[in-house]
Scaffold this motif. Structure first.
Motif, PDB file in Angstrom:
ATOM      1  N   ILE A 117       0.842  -1.199   0.000  1.00 18.59           N
ATOM      2  CA  ILE A 117       0.000   0.000   0.000  1.00 18.59           C
ATOM      3  C   ILE A 117       0.880   1.253   0.000  1.00 18.59           C
ATOM      4  CG2 ILE A 117      -1.737   1.335   1.266  1.00 18.59           C
ATOM      5  CD1 ILE A 117      -2.732  -1.299   2.479  1.00 18.59           C
ATOM      6  N   MET A 118       1.933   1.210   0.812  1.00 22.86           N
ATOM      7  CA  MET A 118       2.809   2.377   0.929  1.00 22.86           C
ATOM      8  C   MET A 118       3.441   2.725  -0.413  1.00 22.86           C
ATOM      9  SD  MET A 118       3.583   3.457   4.295  1.00 22.86           S
ATOM     10  CE  MET A 118       4.821   2.922   5.457  1.00 22.86           C
ATOM     11  N   GLY A 124       3.346  12.301   1.436  1.00 22.01           N
ATOM     12  CA  GLY A 124       2.544  13.194   2.270  1.00 22.01           C
ATOM     13  C   GLY A 124       1.089  12.770   2.429  1.00 22.01           C
ATOM     14  N   HIS A 125       0.731  11.632   1.869  1.00 24.26           N
ATOM     15  CA  HIS A 125      -0.677  11.207   1.893  1.00 24.26           C
ATOM     16  C   HIS A 125      -1.179  11.067   3.321  1.00 24.26           C
ATOM     17  CE1 HIS A 125      -4.224   8.713   1.307  1.00 24.26           C
ATOM     18  NE2 HIS A 125      -4.201   9.096   0.034  1.00 24.26           N
ATOM     19  N   ARG A 126      -2.470  11.415   3.539  1.00 23.41           N
ATOM     20  CA  ARG A 126      -2.953  11.422   4.928  1.00 23.41           C
ATOM     21  C   ARG A 126      -3.050  10.022   5.537  1.00 23.41           C
ATOM     22  NH1 ARG A 126      -8.787  10.559   4.394  1.00 23.41           N
ATOM     23  NH2 ARG A 126      -9.224  10.675   2.155  1.00 23.41           N
ATOM     24  N   ASP A 127      -3.042   8.990   4.740  1.00 21.71           N
ATOM     25  CA  ASP A 127      -3.077   7.623   5.305  1.00 21.71           C
ATOM     26  C   ASP A 127      -1.707   7.150   5.804  1.00 21.71           C
ATOM     27  OD1 ASP A 127      -5.712   7.409   4.848  1.00 21.71           O
ATOM     28  OD2 ASP A 127      -5.538   6.239   2.981  1.00 21.71           O
ATOM     29  N   VAL A 128      -0.668   7.822   5.330  1.00 21.57           N
ATOM     30  CA  VAL A 128       0.675   7.311   5.636  1.00 21.57           C
ATOM     31  C   VAL A 128       0.955   7.197   7.141  1.00 21.57           C
ATOM     32  CG1 VAL A 128       3.146   7.832   5.441  1.00 21.57           C
ATOM     33  CG2 VAL A 128       1.693   7.828   3.399  1.00 21.57           C
ATOM     34  N   PRO A 129       0.577   8.229   7.950  1.00 23.17           N
ATOM     35  CA  PRO A 129       0.834   8.067   9.399  1.00 23.17           C
ATOM     36  C   PRO A 129       0.136   6.840   9.991  1.00 23.17           C
ATOM     37  CG  PRO A 129       0.191  10.324   8.887  1.00 23.17           C
ATOM     38  CD  PRO A 129       0.014   9.543   7.625  1.00 23.17           C
ATOM     39  N   HIS A 130      -1.072   6.550   9.519  1.00 26.87           N
ATOM     40  CA  HIS A 130      -1.781   5.370  10.039  1.00 26.87           C
ATOM     41  C   HIS A 130      -1.049   4.089   9.649  1.00 26.87           C
ATOM     42  CE1 HIS A 130      -4.886   8.065  11.192  1.00 26.87           C
ATOM     43  NE2 HIS A 130      -5.217   8.374   9.940  1.00 26.87           N
TER      44      HIS A 130
END
Ligand SMILES: Nc1ncnc2c1ncn2[C@@H]1O[C@H](COP(=O)(O)OP(=O)(O)OP(=O)(O)O)[C@@H](O)[C@H]1O
Ligand SMILES: [Mg+2]
Length: 465
Positions: A117-118, A124-130
């Motif tokens: 997925i990564m 900078g995508h907002r899902d990356v921190p999750h």
């Protein structure tokens, strides 16, 4: 028994007098700790019976020296208690090892999917921190399985000649960075004999001991780390009777913390034994230390007292002196993978699927085999095309080790990367010694996989195939 000899002699005489006062005909027998006239202690089997001596009540007694027998019985009891304990540990180890194996495969599935997925997300995508948080959880999970596998007799993966002084410097740097309030003093002997050890597992030992020491000193304090060359002899304190005599490296970890009473000390190596109230304490730390030390044919001792600090000593057999081996060749980091063709041997479907996708994303062509037998069949057909085989070590039916042997009979120079969550009885070390090119531990990320493949296929220092 258990009383001072003179005390028990007094008792015995008292009993005799009582028998004279109230004679009964039965014979009495007992075992008593007694003293010889020269003052030395012995165990006596005492038989007394009341008799009549010309109308006077009397007692006749026999004392047989049964010291040897008593000592032998005690020893036998101790050995049987030890055997029971060993059996218990072995059963728990087998159970835990099995669970940890499956658990690791699940983690591999999670880790693999995150990696994929990564790859599709901009940084900078907002899902990356999750996703990163999930990755962190996977790392914690795999740390847990590593601890479990430590005491599950996980075997050694990558055994190398190791300088414990270097290793300690490394671990202390890692450990001390986040804990500034504590002082760590080092007295390291140089030159220190080298040990044949799995560095990852040795680091695990050191970290577990350091964390325990730190946790035992909530008000701060000092940890002293010491290394020494030791020749273990018959009478070396703490040497288990079956430990080989000879050269060892001794690593000592001393803290000035709360210490332990004897009751606690008796249980510290039991899996899941903890006195800590925090949720993160699993009680696996020392049991994994114990298992790893055993795996390395070493032993360990502990000295502690309530309020008096604690000293752990780890003895690891020194390696036979040998010319230093060169460090692993650095891997060229100039990014891109060269496409290769790989044979992936993996019985676990989920892991196979995810690893295949990772390999495809790295640009490789993949053959899949679900068992050792299938792998051998495919390799026999396609050996000209296949650059590298990624081989799972633990599979039902033909094991990784057997598969490797068969692949070698087809092509002795076959390149194999061993993959596993753990190894049984040091299997991985065995296979590696027999010519396997590398080892990758599940769960792995796509970067780790790519790195290992490059090391084997494209590293300039790789042995010629
Ligand atoms: N240096 C030490 N000083 C005092 N007590 C210790 C020390 N090391 C270990 N112990 C005792 O031994 C117990 C078992 O230690 P172990 O490392 O196995 O588990 P833990 O530290 O409680 O949990 P975990 O290591 O999983 O976080 C501890 O709970 C503690 O009571
Ligand atoms: Mg601990």
């Amino acid at each position: 028994e258990g009383k001072a000899p003179s005390e028990s002699l007094k008792n015995l005489m008292g009993q005799c007098r009582a028998r004279i006062a109230a004679p009964a005909t039965e014979v009495a027998a007992q075992r008593v700790a007694l003293q010889r006239t020269d003052g030395s202690a012995f165990f006596g089997h005492v038989i007394t019976t009341a008799i009549d001596i010309d109308g006077h009540p009397g007692v006749i007694g026999f004392i047989q020296d049964v010291t040897d027998q008593v000592l032998m019985e005690k020893e036998r009891e101790q050995i049987s208690a030890q055997a029971q304990q060993a059996q218990k540990m072995e059963a728990i180890g087998t159970l835990a090892g099995g669970i940890a194996h499956d658990f690791n495969n699940l983690l591999m599935g999670i880790q693999g999917n995150i990696s994929l997925i990564m790859l599709n997300k901009a940084p900078g995508h907002r899902d990356v921190p999750h996703l990163k948080n999930i990755e962190k959880a996977v790392v914690r999970g795999s740390e847990l399985t590593r601890q479990v596998l430590g005491f599950a007799r996980g075997g050694k993966y990558e055994v190398r000649a190791t300088d414990c002084n270097h290793l300690i410097e490394r671990v202390v740097a890692l450990f001390g960075r986040s804990r500034k309030e504590m002082t760590i003093r080092k007295t390291l002997q140089t030159p220190l004999w080298s040990v044949e050890a799995d560095q990852g597992q040795l680091e695990q030992i050191m970290l577990n001991l350091l964390v325990n020491a730190w946790e035992a000193m909530p008000g701060g304090g000092e940890i002293v780390l010491e290394t020494t060359n030791v020749t273990v002899e018959e009478n070396t304190p703490g040497r288990p009777p079956d430990a080989t005599l000879g050269r060892y490296v001794c690593i000592t970890v001393t803290d000035t913390g709360i210490g332990m009473d004897a009751q606690t000390q008796a249980r510290i190596f039991e899996p899941f034994f903890t006195t800590k109230k925090t949720g993160s304490a699993t009680g696996l730390g020392l049991s994994s230390v114990f298992g790893i030390v055993q795996n390395h044919h070493g032993f360990l001792t502990v000295r502690s007292g309530k309020g008096r600090g604690t000293t752990f000593r780890v003895f690891l057999p020194a390696a036979a002196p040998a010319p230093a081996r060169g460090a692993a060749a650095p891997v060229s980091t100039n990014g891109r993978e060269r496409p290769a063709t790989l044979l992936l041997v993996e019985d676990e479907e989920m892991v196979a699927a995810i690893a295949e996708q990772m390999l495809t994303r790295l640009g490789h062509k993949v053959f899949l085999a679900g068992s050792g037998g299938e792998a051998v069949a495919i390799y026999r057909e396609q050996r000209e095309k296949i650059d590298l085989i990624i081989l799972d070590m633990i599979m039902p039916g033909m094991s990784g080790a057997e598969t490797f042997e068969q692949l070698k009979t087809i092509a002795p120079e076959v390149k194999v990367l061993l993959s596993s969550g753990y190894s049984l009885n040091g299997q991985a070390a065995g296979i590696l010694n027999r010519g396997c090119r590398g080892f990758i531990q599940k769960p792995f990320t796509i970067d780790q996989l790519s790195q290992k493949i490059r090391e084997i296929l494209f590293s300039p220092a790789a042995p010629p195939a």
